[in-house]
Design a protein around this motif. Structure first.
Motif, short mmCIF file in Angstrom:
data_model
loop_
_atom_site.label_atom_id
_atom_site.label_comp_id
_atom_site.label_asym_id
_atom_site.label_seq_id
_atom_site.Cartn_x
_atom_site.Cartn_y
_atom_site.Cartn_z
N HIS A 78 0.83 -1.20 0.00
CA HIS A 78 0.00 0.00 0.00
C HIS A 78 0.87 1.25 0.00
N ASP A 79 1.88 1.24 -0.88
CA ASP A 79 2.77 2.40 -0.97
C ASP A 79 3.13 2.63 -2.44
N GLU A 80 3.78 3.75 -2.71
CA GLU A 80 4.08 4.13 -4.09
C GLU A 80 4.91 3.08 -4.82
N SER A 81 5.82 2.43 -4.11
CA SER A 81 6.66 1.41 -4.75
C SER A 81 5.80 0.27 -5.31
N ALA A 82 4.87 -0.22 -4.54
CA ALA A 82 3.98 -1.29 -4.99
C ALA A 82 3.04 -0.77 -6.07
N TRP A 83 2.46 0.40 -5.87
CA TRP A 83 1.51 0.95 -6.84
C TRP A 83 2.16 1.13 -8.21
N ALA A 84 3.40 1.62 -8.23
CA ALA A 84 4.09 1.86 -9.50
C ALA A 84 4.27 0.57 -10.29
N GLN A 85 4.50 -0.54 -9.61
CA GLN A 85 4.69 -1.81 -10.29
C GLN A 85 3.36 -2.45 -10.70
N ASN A 86 2.28 -1.99 -10.10
CA ASN A 86 0.96 -2.53 -10.43
C ASN A 86 0.28 -1.76 -11.56
N ARG A 87 0.75 -0.56 -11.87
CA ARG A 87 0.23 0.23 -13.00
C ARG A 87 0.94 -0.23 -14.26
#
Length: 157
Positions: free
Chosen positions: A141-150
Motif C-alpha cells: 500500500h505504498d508508491e513502490s507497490a503501486w508503481a509496479q501494479n500500473r
C-alpha cells in the motif's frame, strides 16, 4: 546409525535438488537469468529476452519512452514469431473504484495494442483484457507497490 543419517541427508538433498530444478519451468515468464533456456517464441522467451511489461504513470495510459523501447522490441519479436498471438493485460493499482480501474486497465491495454499494431503487428494477433486492480503484481500500500501494479503485460496466447 551414523551411516543411516548420512544416507537420509543425501536422499533429502537429492530430492530437493530435483524438485527445485523443475520449478522455473512454469513460472509464466517471471524467471530470471539462469532459470533455464527459454523455448524460442514462448512466454519465458518474451519475458527474459525482450520484456513482457510496460509501466504507466498514475491515472495515465500514454506509453512512456521506456515503454516504447520495450514495445519496439516486442513488435520485432512478434514479427520474428509470426505464429504467436498475444493478449495484452491492462492493470491498475489499488486506488480508485473497481469500475474506474477496469476502464483504466482497458485504456492501458489498448494503448499497448495500438502501439504494436502501428509497428507492424497484425491486429488479429493482439487481443486485450483489463483486470483493473484485481490482480496486483506486488502486494503493498505504498508508491513502490503501486508503481509496479500500473502496468500492461503482454502474454503469449
Amino acid at each position: 546409525m551414523h551411516l543411516k543419517i548420512v544416507s537420509l541427508m543425501g536422499a533429502l538433498l537429492l530430492a530437493s535438488a530435483c524438485s527445485s530444478s523443475q520449478t522455473g519451468a512454469g513460472t509464466g515468464g517471471q524467471g530470471g537469468l539462469g532459470s533455464g533456456t527459454a523455448v524460442p517464441g514462448s512466454q519465458q522467451d518474451l519475458a527474459q529476452n525482450i520484456g513482457d511489461r510496460v509501466f504507466f504513470s498514475l491515472n495515465g495510459y500514454d506509453v512512456s519512452s521506456e515503454g516504447q523501447a520495450t514495445l519496439n522490441k516486442q513488435s520485432q519479436w512478434l514479427q520474428q514469431y509470426g505464429n504467436v498471438a498475444v493478449i495484452i493485460e491492462g492493470h491498475a493499482d489499488e486506488r480508485g473504484t473497481r469500475e474506474y480501474n477496469l476502464a483504466l486497465g482497458d485504456r492501458r491495454a489498448n494503448s499497448v495494442r495500438n502501439y504494436l499494431i502501428a509497428n507492424g503487428v497484425q491486429p488479429s494477433r493482439v487481443t486485450t483484457i483489463s483486470y483493473g486492480k484485481e490482480r496486483p503484481a506486488v502486494p503493498g500500500h505504498d508508491e513502490s507497490a503501486w508503481a509496479q501494479n500500473r502496468r500492461a503485460v503482454t502474454v503469449v496466447n
